[in-house]
Design a protein around this motif. Structure first.
Motif, PDB file in Angstrom:
ATOM      1  N   PRO A 184       0.849  -1.203   0.000  1.00 18.28           N
ATOM      2  CA  PRO A 184       0.000   0.000   0.000  1.00 18.28           C
ATOM      3  C   PRO A 184       0.884   1.253   0.000  1.00 18.28           C
ATOM      4  CG  PRO A 184      -0.674  -1.530   1.738  1.00 18.28           C
ATOM      5  CD  PRO A 184       0.628  -2.046   1.183  1.00 18.28           C
ATOM      6  N   LEU A 185       0.444   2.298  -0.712  1.00 13.46           N
ATOM      7  CA  LEU A 185       1.203   3.547  -0.801  1.00 13.46           C
ATOM      8  C   LEU A 185       0.426   4.642  -0.077  1.00 13.46           C
ATOM      9  CD1 LEU A 185       3.582   5.168  -2.029  1.00 13.46           C
ATOM     10  CD2 LEU A 185       2.155   5.514  -4.064  1.00 13.46           C
ATOM     11  N   GLY A 186       1.011   5.160   1.016  1.00  9.91           N
ATOM     12  CA  GLY A 186       0.307   6.177   1.789  1.00  9.91           C
ATOM     13  C   GLY A 186       1.230   6.874   2.771  1.00  9.91           C
ATOM     14  N   GLU A 187       0.614   7.625   3.672  1.00  8.02           N
ATOM     15  CA  GLU A 187       1.375   8.436   4.625  1.00  8.02           C
ATOM     16  C   GLU A 187       2.263   7.577   5.519  1.00  8.02           C
ATOM     17  OE1 GLU A 187      -1.675   8.905   3.631  1.00  8.02           O
ATOM     18  OE2 GLU A 187      -1.935  11.053   3.191  1.00  8.02           O
ATOM     19  N   GLN A 188       1.926   6.294   5.686  1.00  9.64           N
ATOM     20  CA  GLN A 188       2.707   5.418   6.571  1.00  9.64           C
ATOM     21  C   GLN A 188       3.833   4.692   5.828  1.00  9.64           C
ATOM     22  OE1 GLN A 188       1.985   5.772   9.759  1.00  9.64           O
ATOM     23  NE2 GLN A 188       0.352   7.119   9.041  1.00  9.64           N
ATOM     24  N   THR A 189       3.928   4.881   4.521  1.00 11.47           N
ATOM     25  CA  THR A 189       4.946   4.162   3.736  1.00 11.47           C
ATOM     26  C   THR A 189       6.357   4.555   4.186  1.00 11.47           C
ATOM     27  OG1 THR A 189       3.493   4.002   1.818  1.00 11.47           O
ATOM     28  CG2 THR A 189       5.862   3.831   1.402  1.00 11.47           C
ATOM     29  N   SER A 240       2.834  12.447   0.990  1.00  7.52           N
ATOM     30  CA  SER A 240       1.812  13.302   1.586  1.00  7.52           C
ATOM     31  C   SER A 240       0.839  13.725   0.490  1.00  7.52           C
ATOM     32  CB  SER A 240       2.427  14.531   2.264  1.00  7.52           C
ATOM     33  OG  SER A 240       3.089  15.331   1.305  1.00  7.52           O
ATOM     34  N   ARG A 241      -0.308  14.201   0.897  1.00  7.00           N
ATOM     35  CA  ARG A 241      -1.310  14.632  -0.093  1.00  7.00           C
ATOM     36  C   ARG A 241      -2.168  15.732   0.493  1.00  7.00           C
ATOM     37  NH1 ARG A 241      -4.648   9.043  -0.337  1.00  7.00           N
ATOM     38  NH2 ARG A 241      -3.704   8.430   1.623  1.00  7.00           N
ATOM     39  N   GLU A 242      -2.713  16.547  -0.409  1.00  8.66           N
ATOM     40  CA  GLU A 242      -3.729  17.523  -0.014  1.00  8.66           C
ATOM     41  C   GLU A 242      -4.939  17.310  -0.898  1.00  8.66           C
ATOM     42  OE1 GLU A 242      -3.019  21.641  -1.851  1.00  8.66           O
ATOM     43  OE2 GLU A 242      -0.988  20.863  -1.549  1.00  8.66           O
ATOM     44  N   THR A 243      -6.073  17.461  -0.300  1.00  3.13           N
ATOM     45  CA  THR A 243      -7.315  17.256  -1.045  1.00  3.13           C
ATOM     46  C   THR A 243      -7.647  18.499  -1.862  1.00  3.13           C
ATOM     47  OG1 THR A 243      -8.116  15.753   0.654  1.00  3.13           O
ATOM     48  CG2 THR A 243      -9.772  16.724  -0.804  1.00  3.13           C
ATOM     49  N   ILE A 244      -7.938  18.319  -3.135  1.00  2.64           N
ATOM     50  CA  ILE A 244      -8.378  19.437  -3.977  1.00  2.64           C
ATOM     51  C   ILE A 244      -9.861  19.689  -3.700  1.00  2.64           C
ATOM     52  CG2 ILE A 244      -8.608  20.291  -6.340  1.00  2.64           C
ATOM     53  CD1 ILE A 244      -6.445  18.227  -7.158  1.00  2.64           C
ATOM     54  N   SER A 245     -10.625  18.616  -3.715  1.00  4.37           N
ATOM     55  CA  SER A 245     -12.039  18.717  -3.338  1.00  4.37           C
ATOM     56  C   SER A 245     -12.535  17.336  -2.971  1.00  4.37           C
ATOM     57  CB  SER A 245     -12.887  19.281  -4.493  1.00  4.37           C
ATOM     58  OG  SER A 245     -12.995  18.332  -5.547  1.00  4.37           O
ATOM     59  N   ARG A 246     -13.599  17.305  -2.168  1.00  7.45           N
ATOM     60  CA  ARG A 246     -14.216  16.028  -1.819  1.00  7.45           C
ATOM     61  C   ARG A 246     -15.716  16.238  -1.648  1.00  7.45           C
ATOM     62  NH1 ARG A 246     -11.269  11.308   1.593  1.00  7.45           N
ATOM     63  NH2 ARG A 246     -12.778   9.682   1.085  1.00  7.45           N
ATOM     64  N   TRP A 300     -17.122  15.798  -7.062  1.00  8.93           N
ATOM     65  CA  TRP A 300     -15.929  14.990  -7.311  1.00  8.93           C
ATOM     66  C   TRP A 300     -14.918  15.079  -6.167  1.00  8.93           C
ATOM     67  CZ3 TRP A 300     -17.843  18.851 -10.464  1.00  8.93           C
ATOM     68  CH2 TRP A 300     -17.188  20.094 -10.408  1.00  8.93           C
ATOM     69  N   TYR A 301     -14.089  14.032  -6.135  1.00 12.27           N
ATOM     70  CA  TYR A 301     -13.034  13.860  -5.118  1.00 12.27           C
ATOM     71  C   TYR A 301     -11.709  13.658  -5.812  1.00 12.27           C
ATOM     72  CZ  TYR A 301     -10.221  11.200  -1.694  1.00 12.27           C
ATOM     73  OH  TYR A 301      -9.234  10.738  -0.885  1.00 12.27           O
ATOM     74  N   TRP A 302     -10.700  14.443  -5.467  1.00 12.40           N
ATOM     75  CA  TRP A 302      -9.345  14.240  -5.996  1.00 12.40           C
ATOM     76  C   TRP A 302      -8.321  14.909  -5.109  1.00 12.40           C
ATOM     77  CZ3 TRP A 302      -8.681  17.166 -11.364  1.00 12.40           C
ATOM     78  CH2 TRP A 302      -9.306  18.400 -11.309  1.00 12.40           C
ATOM     79  N   ASN A 303      -7.064  14.399  -5.232  1.00  9.60           N
ATOM     80  CA  ASN A 303      -5.981  14.853  -4.360  1.00  9.60           C
ATOM     81  C   ASN A 303      -4.768  15.287  -5.178  1.00  9.60           C
ATOM     82  OD1 ASN A 303      -7.293  13.887  -1.875  1.00  9.60           O
ATOM     83  ND2 ASN A 303      -6.848  11.846  -2.690  1.00  9.60           N
ATOM     84  N   VAL A 304      -3.923  16.074  -4.533  1.00  5.00           N
ATOM     85  CA  VAL A 304      -2.580  16.350  -5.054  1.00  5.00           C
ATOM     86  C   VAL A 304      -1.626  15.483  -4.255  1.00  5.00           C
ATOM     87  CG1 VAL A 304      -0.746  18.053  -5.324  1.00  5.00           C
ATOM     88  CG2 VAL A 304      -3.134  18.726  -5.652  1.00  5.00           C
TER      89      VAL A 304
END
Ligand code: MN
Length: 260
Positions: A25-30, A46-52, A60-64
């Motif tokens: 899995p690829l995420g903040e704990q990697t 790390s990621r920031e949410t553009i919108s959810r 729509w939901y997407w991240n940077v």
């Protein structure tokens, strides 16, 4: 459709062949590799949410995403190392795509790696494996099963001591044999990188990176589920993102394998 592809689809649908996910899995704990303080470090994921589904984007939901190319389960392109920097077609976007698929040869050193965290696979180990399983074919992936992916949490996985990280890897003799005499596509490992934790002290330093990338070969790091693969008889598909001038990339690594 050819008979081969029809047969493949049939075998997958009946379960005669399985698709095995070799990806963590690829995420903040990697966990991310740490280098000595004098060098620049790769950040964690790390990621920031553009919108959810909110005012910023009601439907729509997407991240940077923010991460290093070499994070989690990832691909090392030849350009990653100084020895491979002048090869042609050595970046993620220019590598020939047929080189992303090949048969897998799995060498199980999980037992050795459990008792010796600094275990190094040598040319002798490979030749002994070939006595039983046959010669490693050209354009195959050499996967080193250590069961390191079963370690829980970043501390156990990175296994840092005062003198640096300790994890298994390749002796220079193994890297030379694989690159120069077997002409493999590359090597895949369960550890954070394709070299042993203490490989900076080897000659050459970091032989897996140095020798493999110098010969135009690839690396796959932080794989898992290698214990579900037979020594031979499976196929690995590992295609990095087509990052322009990319030195590597996170990717989904899949194996097609018979039942054990
Ligand atoms: Mn890497």
């Amino acid at each position: 459709m050819t008979t081969i592809l029809t047969d493949l689809i049939q075998a997958l649908s009946t379960g005669e062949l399985r698709v095995i996910d070799l990806t963590q899995p690829l995420g903040e704990q990697t966990p991310v590799i740490g280098l000595p303080d004098i060098f620049a470090q790769s950040p964690g994921f790390s990621r920031e949410t553009i919108s959810r589904y909110d005012d910023a984007g009601p439907m729509w939901y997407w991240n940077v995403l923010h991460l290093g190319e070499h994070t989690g389960t990832h691909f090392d392109a030849p350009v990653h190392w100084t020895t491979g920097k002048d090869l042609s077609n050595n970046t993620c976007d220019t590598l020939p795509v047929e080189q992303f698929i090949g048969p897998a040869c799995v060498i199980d050193v999980s037992h050795e790696s459990k008792s010796n965290h600094d275990f190094l696979l040598t040319a002798e180990h490979i030749l002994a494996w070939e006595e039983i399983n046959g010669k490693i074919p050209a354009k195959s992936w050499l996967l080193l099963r250590t069961d390191w992916s079963k370690r829980q949490g970043a501390d156990e996985f990175l296994n840092l001591s005062e003198d640096g990280p300790h994890n298994p890897g390749f002796d220079p003799s193994a890297s030379k044999l694989l690159a120069e005499e077997r002409d493999v596509l590359g090597v895949g490992v369960e550890t954070v990188g394709t070299d042993a934790g203490q490989a900076g002290a080897l000659d050459p330093p970091f032989p897996s990176h140095n020798i493999m990338h110098g010969a135009g070969k690839f690396g796959l790091a932080s794989l898992c589920n290698l214990d579900q693969l037979p020594p031979t008889g499976s196929i690995v598909i590992a295609a990095p993102l087509k990052i322009v001038d990319g030195s590597g990339s996170p990717l989904r690594v899949l194996a097609i394998a018979p039942h054990l």
